[in-house]
Design a protein around this motif. Structure first.
Motif, PDB file in Angstrom:
ATOM      1  N   ILE A   6      39.683  29.628  40.471  1.00 49.02           N
ATOM      2  CA  ILE A   6      38.702  30.535  39.892  1.00 49.02           C
ATOM      3  C   ILE A   6      39.422  31.827  39.530  1.00 49.02           C
ATOM      4  O   ILE A   6      40.077  32.440  40.371  1.00 49.02           O
ATOM      5  CB  ILE A   6      37.562  30.840  40.883  1.00 49.02           C
ATOM      6  CG1 ILE A   6      36.820  29.555  41.277  1.00 49.02           C
ATOM      7  CG2 ILE A   6      36.582  31.855  40.284  1.00 49.02           C
ATOM      8  CD1 ILE A   6      35.804  29.742  42.390  1.00 49.02           C
ATOM      9  N   LEU A   7      39.324  32.238  38.272  1.00 49.00           N
ATOM     10  CA  LEU A   7      39.935  33.477  37.800  1.00 49.00           C
ATOM     11  C   LEU A   7      38.867  34.535  37.633  1.00 49.00           C
ATOM     12  O   LEU A   7      37.859  34.305  36.957  1.00 49.00           O
ATOM     13  CB  LEU A   7      40.649  33.242  36.468  1.00 49.00           C
ATOM     14  CG  LEU A   7      41.177  34.490  35.750  1.00 49.00           C
ATOM     15  CD1 LEU A   7      42.215  35.221  36.600  1.00 49.00           C
ATOM     16  CD2 LEU A   7      41.742  34.128  34.374  1.00 49.00           C
ATOM     17  N   ILE A   8      39.083  35.710  38.250  1.00 48.46           N
ATOM     18  CA  ILE A   8      38.163  36.830  38.107  1.00 48.46           C
ATOM     19  C   ILE A   8      38.884  37.931  37.339  1.00 48.46           C
ATOM     20  O   ILE A   8      39.825  38.546  37.851  1.00 48.46           O
ATOM     21  CB  ILE A   8      37.685  37.364  39.466  1.00 48.46           C
ATOM     22  CG1 ILE A   8      37.105  36.238  40.313  1.00 48.46           C
ATOM     23  CG2 ILE A   8      36.643  38.465  39.261  1.00 48.46           C
ATOM     24  CD1 ILE A   8      36.765  36.653  41.737  1.00 48.46           C
ATOM     25  N   ILE A   9      38.455  38.182  36.124  1.00 44.07           N
ATOM     26  CA  ILE A   9      39.013  39.262  35.313  1.00 44.07           C
ATOM     27  C   ILE A   9      38.259  40.538  35.666  1.00 44.07           C
ATOM     28  O   ILE A   9      37.038  40.595  35.565  1.00 44.07           O
ATOM     29  CB  ILE A   9      38.873  38.944  33.818  1.00 44.07           C
ATOM     30  CG1 ILE A   9      39.570  37.620  33.485  1.00 44.07           C
ATOM     31  CG2 ILE A   9      39.420  40.075  32.960  1.00 44.07           C
ATOM     32  CD1 ILE A   9      39.231  37.091  32.113  1.00 44.07           C
ATOM     33  N   ALA A  38      43.610  42.296  37.186  1.00 48.24           N
ATOM     34  CA  ALA A  38      43.060  43.644  37.064  1.00 48.24           C
ATOM     35  C   ALA A  38      44.164  44.612  36.671  1.00 48.24           C
ATOM     36  O   ALA A  38      45.319  44.456  37.083  1.00 48.24           O
ATOM     37  CB  ALA A  38      42.411  44.084  38.377  1.00 48.24           C
ATOM     38  N   ARG A  39      43.808  45.605  35.894  1.00 53.27           N
ATOM     39  CA  ARG A  39      44.812  46.537  35.365  1.00 53.27           C
ATOM     40  C   ARG A  39      45.439  47.399  36.444  1.00 53.27           C
ATOM     41  O   ARG A  39      46.588  47.811  36.324  1.00 53.27           O
ATOM     42  CB  ARG A  39      44.162  47.438  34.312  1.00 53.27           C
ATOM     43  CG  ARG A  39      43.780  46.712  33.019  1.00 53.27           C
ATOM     44  CD  ARG A  39      43.006  47.616  32.095  1.00 53.27           C
ATOM     45  NE  ARG A  39      41.784  48.061  32.733  1.00 53.27           N
ATOM     46  CZ  ARG A  39      41.220  49.245  32.503  1.00 53.27           C
ATOM     47  NH1 ARG A  39      41.799  50.097  31.692  1.00 53.27           N
ATOM     48  NH2 ARG A  39      40.086  49.578  33.106  1.00 53.27           N
ATOM     49  N   HIS A  40      44.692  47.699  37.487  1.00 52.67           N
ATOM     50  CA  HIS A  40      45.199  48.615  38.505  1.00 52.67           C
ATOM     51  C   HIS A  40      45.354  47.939  39.867  1.00 52.67           C
ATOM     52  O   HIS A  40      45.322  48.588  40.906  1.00 52.67           O
ATOM     53  CB  HIS A  40      44.275  49.829  38.633  1.00 52.67           C
ATOM     54  CG  HIS A  40      44.045  50.541  37.331  1.00 52.67           C
ATOM     55  ND1 HIS A  40      45.063  51.167  36.643  1.00 52.67           N
ATOM     56  CD2 HIS A  40      42.915  50.709  36.588  1.00 52.67           C
ATOM     57  CE1 HIS A  40      44.578  51.702  35.529  1.00 52.67           C
ATOM     58  NE2 HIS A  40      43.284  51.429  35.470  1.00 52.67           N
ATOM     59  N   ALA A  41      45.525  46.635  39.850  1.00 49.95           N
ATOM     60  CA  ALA A  41      45.637  45.894  41.110  1.00 49.95           C
ATOM     61  C   ALA A  41      47.017  46.056  41.720  1.00 49.95           C
ATOM     62  O   ALA A  41      48.002  46.315  41.027  1.00 49.95           O
ATOM     63  CB  ALA A  41      45.350  44.413  40.858  1.00 49.95           C
TER      64      ALA A  41
END
Length: 312
Positions: A6-9, A38-41
């Motif tokens: 499962i991918l969570i964007i 996520a951009r800031h992960a």
């Protein structure tokens, strides 16, 4: 399909983060790894969970993740109705175009289950009938809402062309524990921030606009139920199904927090919808779901979390 990832964007944001936590607890143990983009992960990898720092523009990263996942949850958005109020191109550059580039990658991946978070609060404008159902014509007052309409149209075309199962969720005003404070976005969280600071809240208009408020746990439960019912597709409202004026929310908050809320009323804005309450009959016909957490209970849970108190 059930054994795939499962991918969570947007999996570190308010909605995506809450989903990721519960999905990891409930699905990873059944062999479905969870992938977050996520951009800031902060990049990390552990058993059944990978967190990836990047955006939808990272083509190679996204393509690699898609090969591992059969369910994709698109919960990322970089704007709010206020942020793009005078900048329609902001919606195009930050939300619409990245999603279209993402669909180009999906076109080559075969059928997927795709769940996209749209907006029930901005999609319909001020409808003549309340609660509003999904077959009501769209009439957004904001460029943010117009952007959601555009993306929904492309997702409809994507589903027809690929045979994928696409679910579009139109949530109402979602709030709850874990929601960060963002000025100009999330009225309940904003109100509670002013209670914490003892500062005055600014409300555009007389406070009698009506909104449908949904606690985050109820949203998460609906999304997880849809993942399990992977043959469901279509557009669905996702709300509590009851309307409350901002003044009612303030009075409820004062009772829960045992304090007064300072309010400054400002002239009304054209982009603000007068009344929006969502009819969720269609969703409840497809999955075993009903919202459980009332407005007063949800405010209490959120208030306790901000104070570091355990929920009761």
């Amino acid at each position: 399909m059930k054994n795939d990832g499962i991918l969570i964007i947007g999996g570190t944001g308010f909605l995506g983060g809450a989903l990721a936590q519960k999905l990891y607890r409930e699905h990873a143990q059944h062999g479905r790894p969870i992938h977050i983009l996520a951009r800031h992960a902060e990049q990390q990898s552990q058993d059944m969970l990978s967190v990836n720092r990047g955006s939808l523009d990272n083509t190679e990263l996204v393509r690699g993740l898609l090969t591992q996942c059969s369910t994709i949850i698109h919960a990322a958005s970089t704007t709010t109705p206020g942020v793009s109020a005078r900048q329609p191109t902001l919606e195009a550059s930050q939300n619409i175009l990245p999603t279209l580039r993402f669909l180009e990658l999906l076109n080559d991946c075969g059928p997927k289950q795709l769940i996209f978070f749209s907006s029930g609060g901005t999609f319909y404008g001020t409808p003549e009938i309340s609660p509003v159902s999904e077959n009501t014509p769209f009439a957004p007052h904001s460029y943010y809402g117009a952007g959601k309409v555009a993306i929904e149209a492309f997702l409809h075309a994507y589903q027809i062309q690929t045979g994928s199962q696409v679910v579009i969720l139109r949530p109402s005003n979602v709030y709850g524990s874990g929601q960060p404070y963002r000025p100009g976005f999330g009225i309940i969280r904003t109100m509670l921030e002013h209670v914490l600071r003892g500062s005055a809240l600014e409300i555009w208009g007389d406070g009698e606009i009506i909104r449908d408020f949904l606690y985050i746990d109820d949203l998460v439960d609906a999304c997880i139920a849809l993942i399990s019912h992977d043959q469901v597709s279509g557009s669905f409202n996702l709300g509590y199904g009851e309307g409350h004026s901002l003044n009612t929310v303030i009075r409820t908050m004062e009772a829960v927090c045992a304090t007064s809320v300072k309010v400054n009323y400002l002239p009304a804005r054209q982009l603000d919808v007068a009344r929006i309450v969502l009819n969720t009959d269609k969703l409840r016909q497809h999955i075993p779901w009903n919202p459980r957490i009332s407005l007063s209970e949800g405010i209490d849970l959120t208030w306790r979390s901000l104070q570091g108190q355990p929920s009761q």
